[in-house]
Write a protein that holds these residues in place. Structure first.
Motif, PDB file in Angstrom:
ATOM      1  N   LYS A 189       0.866  -1.182   0.000  1.00 14.72           N
ATOM      2  CA  LYS A 189       0.000   0.000   0.000  1.00 14.72           C
ATOM      3  C   LYS A 189       0.899   1.227   0.000  1.00 14.72           C
ATOM      4  O   LYS A 189       2.065   1.170   0.380  1.00 14.72           O
ATOM      5  N   ILE A 190       0.343   2.351  -0.402  1.00 15.23           N
ATOM      6  CA  ILE A 190       1.161   3.532  -0.675  1.00 15.23           C
ATOM      7  C   ILE A 190       1.970   3.968   0.551  1.00 15.23           C
ATOM      8  O   ILE A 190       3.138   4.350   0.427  1.00 15.23           O
ATOM      9  N   GLN A 192       3.150   2.115   2.915  1.00 13.78           N
ATOM     10  CA  GLN A 192       4.249   1.155   3.085  1.00 13.78           C
ATOM     11  C   GLN A 192       5.266   1.294   1.956  1.00 13.78           C
ATOM     12  O   GLN A 192       6.468   1.160   2.180  1.00 13.78           O
ATOM     13  N   LEU A 193       4.789   1.582   0.763  1.00 10.77           N
ATOM     14  CA  LEU A 193       5.678   1.731  -0.383  1.00 10.77           C
ATOM     15  C   LEU A 193       6.607   2.914  -0.166  1.00 10.77           C
ATOM     16  O   LEU A 193       7.794   2.840  -0.454  1.00 10.77           O
ATOM     17  N   ASP A 194       6.069   4.016   0.366  1.00 15.15           N
ATOM     18  CA  ASP A 194       6.889   5.190   0.650  1.00 15.15           C
ATOM     19  C   ASP A 194       8.024   4.843   1.601  1.00 15.15           C
ATOM     20  O   ASP A 194       9.152   5.291   1.425  1.00 15.15           O
ATOM     21  N   LYS A 195       7.746   4.030   2.622  1.00 21.23           N
ATOM     22  CA  LYS A 195       8.775   3.632   3.588  1.00 21.23           C
ATOM     23  C   LYS A 195       9.861   2.803   2.909  1.00 21.23           C
ATOM     24  O   LYS A 195      11.045   2.973   3.180  1.00 21.23           O
ATOM     25  N   VAL A 196       9.459   1.930   2.009  1.00 25.66           N
ATOM     26  CA  VAL A 196      10.430   1.095   1.291  1.00 25.66           C
ATOM     27  C   VAL A 196      11.348   1.983   0.450  1.00 25.66           C
ATOM     28  O   VAL A 196      12.563   1.804   0.438  1.00 25.66           O
ATOM     29  N   LEU A 197      10.748   2.955  -0.251  1.00 29.13           N
ATOM     30  CA  LEU A 197      11.537   3.820  -1.111  1.00 29.13           C
ATOM     31  C   LEU A 197      12.473   4.723  -0.311  1.00 29.13           C
ATOM     32  O   LEU A 197      13.596   4.974  -0.706  1.00 29.13           O
ATOM     33  N   VAL A 198      12.018   5.194   0.839  1.00 25.14           N
ATOM     34  CA  VAL A 198      12.847   6.042   1.689  1.00 25.14           C
ATOM     35  C   VAL A 198      14.030   5.260   2.233  1.00 25.14           C
ATOM     36  O   VAL A 198      15.145   5.778   2.365  1.00 25.14           O
ATOM     37  N   ALA A 199      13.819   3.968   2.510  1.00 23.84           N
ATOM     38  CA  ALA A 199      14.867   3.131   3.091  1.00 23.84           C
ATOM     39  C   ALA A 199      15.970   2.798   2.075  1.00 23.84           C
ATOM     40  O   ALA A 199      17.046   2.379   2.480  1.00 23.84           O
ATOM     41  N   ARG A 200      15.709   2.977   0.809  1.00 30.86           N
ATOM     42  CA  ARG A 200      16.693   2.599  -0.223  1.00 30.86           C
ATOM     43  C   ARG A 200      17.893   3.508  -0.228  1.00 30.86           C
ATOM     44  O   ARG A 200      17.885   4.631   0.076  1.00 30.86           O
TER      45      ARG A 200
END
Length: 200
Positions: A189-190, A192-200
């Motif tokens: 979900k958006i 959660q997706l934002d958190k994944v992208l920030v962690a990269r």
């Protein structure tokens, strides 16, 4: 793929064919199909004559309601909605479960051979990529095509099974979706997706 195999301007003619040859006999008139789609008979006529372009959603719903799953594939292809941009399979090939199963088995075997080759070659390929000397050779392209062959083969099996009342395509896909969400292999979900992208 710069040049499309099908013309978007002809979508109305395809949709007309799907209506006239609808797998749901109750939707073969413009009035009945229009009522099922929530549009008027006149709107159906304008779309079929190419004087009005349907939305992607309407064209897909039209295809689904008439049982022409290939129409959804055509819409996806015409509007560039799939990065693979595979052309639809000939509907005549999507009628027999038996033939579809034989084709799927053949495609699975060929794809498995291609995957085995990729697995065997992966250490050398990874090293070549790190060194900046990797180029895609014709055998690699051929093996990738063998894997891509699975996509239409799987669709053919399900389309034929649905047409012969041997499966409920929506139910099967719903089961897959539930499992994908539960096993967290579906797109997050958006938030959660934002958190994944920030962690990269």
């Amino acid at each position: 793929m710069a040049n499309k195999a099908y013309l978007r301007q002809q979508l109305g003619l395809y949709l007309k064919h799907f209506r006239i040859n609808s797998y749901d006999h109750s939707l073969r008139t413009q009035s009945d199909l229009g009522a099922a789609l929530g549009i008027t008979q006149k709107q159906v006529s304008l779309i079929e004559c190419g004087l009005s372009e349907p939305s992607v959603q309407l064209a897909a719903e039209w295809s689904k309601k008439t049982g022409w799953f290939e129409g959804c594939d055509l819409v996806t292809y015409l509007y560039g909605l799939d990065p693979l941009e595979l052309v639809p399979v000939d509907p005549q090939l999507n009628q027999s479960v038996s033939e579809a199963l034989h084709n799927l088995r053949r495609q699975l075997r060929q794809a498995l051979e291609a995957v085995e080759q990729f697995v065997d070659d992966e250490p050398e390929v990874a090293l070549a990529i790190r060194r900046g000397g990797y180029t895609v050779d014709p055998l690699t392209k051929f093996n990738e095509k063998q894997i891509a062959d699975l996509i239409p083969a799987v669709r053919t099996f399900f389309y034929a099974a649905e047409r012969q009342n041997r499966t409920d395509l929506q139910e099967i896909c719903s089961m897959w979706n539930v499992e994908a969400l539960a096993e967290q292999v579906a797109m997050p979900k958006i938030d959660q997706l934002d958190k994944v992208l920030v962690a990269r």
